[in-house]
Design an enzyme around this catalytic site. Structure first.
Site, short mmCIF file in Angstrom:
data_model
loop_
_atom_site.label_atom_id
_atom_site.label_comp_id
_atom_site.label_asym_id
_atom_site.label_seq_id
_atom_site.Cartn_x
_atom_site.Cartn_y
_atom_site.Cartn_z
N PHE A 33 0.80 -1.23 0.00
CA PHE A 33 0.00 0.00 0.00
C PHE A 33 0.83 1.27 0.00
O PHE A 33 0.39 2.31 -0.51
CB PHE A 33 -0.91 0.00 1.25
CG PHE A 33 -2.01 -1.01 1.15
CD1 PHE A 33 -1.80 -2.31 1.56
CD2 PHE A 33 -3.24 -0.67 0.59
CE1 PHE A 33 -2.81 -3.26 1.45
CE2 PHE A 33 -4.24 -1.62 0.48
CZ PHE A 33 -4.03 -2.91 0.90
N ARG A 34 2.03 1.19 0.65
CA ARG A 34 2.73 2.46 0.92
C ARG A 34 4.12 2.56 0.31
O ARG A 34 4.78 3.58 0.51
CB ARG A 34 2.78 2.69 2.45
CG ARG A 34 1.37 2.89 3.01
CD ARG A 34 1.31 2.94 4.53
NE ARG A 34 -0.07 3.21 4.94
CZ ARG A 34 -1.01 2.27 5.03
NH1 ARG A 34 -0.70 1.00 4.76
NH2 ARG A 34 -2.25 2.55 5.38
N GLN A 99 -3.63 -8.64 7.71
CA GLN A 99 -4.29 -7.40 7.28
C GLN A 99 -4.64 -7.49 5.80
O GLN A 99 -5.28 -6.59 5.26
CB GLN A 99 -3.35 -6.21 7.51
CG GLN A 99 -2.94 -6.03 8.97
CD GLN A 99 -1.87 -4.98 9.12
OE1 GLN A 99 -2.14 -3.77 9.22
NE2 GLN A 99 -0.62 -5.41 9.13
N HIS A 119 -8.95 -7.45 8.09
CA HIS A 119 -9.56 -6.45 7.20
C HIS A 119 -10.49 -7.10 6.20
O HIS A 119 -10.78 -6.55 5.14
CB HIS A 119 -8.47 -5.65 6.48
CG HIS A 119 -7.64 -4.84 7.44
ND1 HIS A 119 -6.45 -4.26 7.10
CD2 HIS A 119 -7.83 -4.54 8.74
CE1 HIS A 119 -5.94 -3.64 8.15
NE2 HIS A 119 -6.75 -3.80 9.16
N CYS A 154 -32.96 -6.52 -1.42
CA CYS A 154 -33.56 -6.01 -0.16
C CYS A 154 -33.42 -4.49 -0.08
O CYS A 154 -33.92 -3.86 0.86
CB CYS A 154 -32.87 -6.67 1.04
SG CYS A 154 -31.29 -5.92 1.50
N SER A 193 3.86 -2.18 7.64
CA SER A 193 4.39 -0.89 8.10
C SER A 193 3.92 -0.59 9.53
O SER A 193 4.36 0.37 10.15
CB SER A 193 3.92 0.22 7.15
OG SER A 193 2.48 0.22 7.10
N ASP A 234 13.71 -9.90 3.81
CA ASP A 234 12.57 -10.25 2.97
C ASP A 234 11.64 -11.18 3.76
O ASP A 234 12.11 -12.05 4.51
CB ASP A 234 13.09 -10.95 1.70
CG ASP A 234 11.95 -11.35 0.79
OD1 ASP A 234 11.52 -10.53 -0.02
OD2 ASP A 234 11.45 -12.48 0.98
#
Ligand code: APR
Length: 251
Positions: A33-34, A99, A119, A154, A193, A234
């Site tokens: 993501f970062r 996550q 998540h 619905c 992170s 890694d």
């Protein structure tokens, strides 16, 4: 060897909880993501309140999701996922708290009882009102045919089964994650992170309950000063070393 110490820690551990972040999936071609250049920085996830705010925003949220899905549609579990599935088989794994929403831990064969998807999971969708499941292909066909987000019969809104920013995590999921942090003697945070809560609170919950905290990550994290042991490495290499340590004393 830099990992001898990690293998030694694993040898003496009896109950291991592992918190994973996007860094365990990058080797599979799933961007994190970062890191600079991440497509997530372009296809920014849309927050929960914004998702509820209007039909066009929901359509845009689905367009971004499918754009990201196409980037890693062929992703397969890598060494990190395989090592954790094998660790499960050695009887010392309390849980993997992930996550990640890519489904790769499950695809690697990790038992559902050992997997906490903090998540949620981006491999299916559900109605926010009645809970009905929807295949992503169904949602995508409707979006591509009409340009609109599919709504449930619905009247409820249909959303990917992930937890968006601002959306409350299911209580049972959070309880499982906290129990796994409290119930281990070795807590390993890998490929994260460690900036998003409540995931980032788990390492210190584990330490407060007597666990040794290990952080394996390519870059620095805010929790590095609190770690008992830090490996700038890694994810796949680190988790294979952890597995080797446990396997050496398994049985
Ligand atoms: N090995 C080790 N570390 C790696 C590797 C790798 N192969 N690839 C990436 N990393 C590191 C990166 O340097 C970074 O520090 O993994 C970390 C990934 O961090 P993020 O991209 O922030 O991902 P994550 O911590 O999982 O994000 C948490 O933020 O956007 C939300 O909901 C989203 O679940 C996500 C949450």
């Amino acid at each position: 060897m830099v990992f001898d110490h990690l293998a030694e820690l694993a040898r003496s551990a009896r109950r291991i909880t592992v918190l994973t972040g996007a860094g365990v999936s990058t080797e599979s071609g799933v961007p994190d993501f970062r890191s600079p250049g991440s497509p997530w920085l372009v296809h920014k996830p849309i927050g929960y309140a914004e998702f509820l705010s209007g039909a066009e925003v929901r359509a845009e949220a689905w367009r971004r999701k499918f754009a990201m899905d196409d980037i890693y549609r062929d992703a397969r579990p890598n060494r990190a996922h395989a090592a954790l599935a094998r660790l499960d088989g050695l009887g010392r794994l309390v849980a993997v708290v992930t996550q990640n929403i890519d489904g790769l831990h499950a695809a690697a064969g990790l038992a559902p009882s050992r997997l906490v998807e903090l998540h949620g999971n981006g491999t299916y969708a559900h109605c926010l009102t009645c809970g009905q499941h929807f295949e992503l292909a169904t949602v995508r066909r409707h979006l591509e045919a009409t340009g609109c987000a599919l709504d449930c019969a619905c009247g409820g809104f249909i959303k990917s089964a992930t937890v968006a920013f601002g959306q409350t995590l299911p209580t049972a999921t959070l309880q499982r994650a906290v129990a796994a942090a409290k119930g281990c003697d070795l807590f390993v945070a890998v490929g994260s992170s460690l900036v998003v809560r409540p995931a980032a609170t788990l390492p210190q919950i584990a330490q407060a309950h007597g666990a040794v905290l290990v952080i394996l990550n390519r870059e620095a994290t805010p929790l590095d000063p609190a770690a008992d042991h830090l490996f700038r490495c890694d994810a796949g290499d680190g988790l294979l070393a952890l597995l080797d340590g446990v396997a050496a004393t398994a049985g």
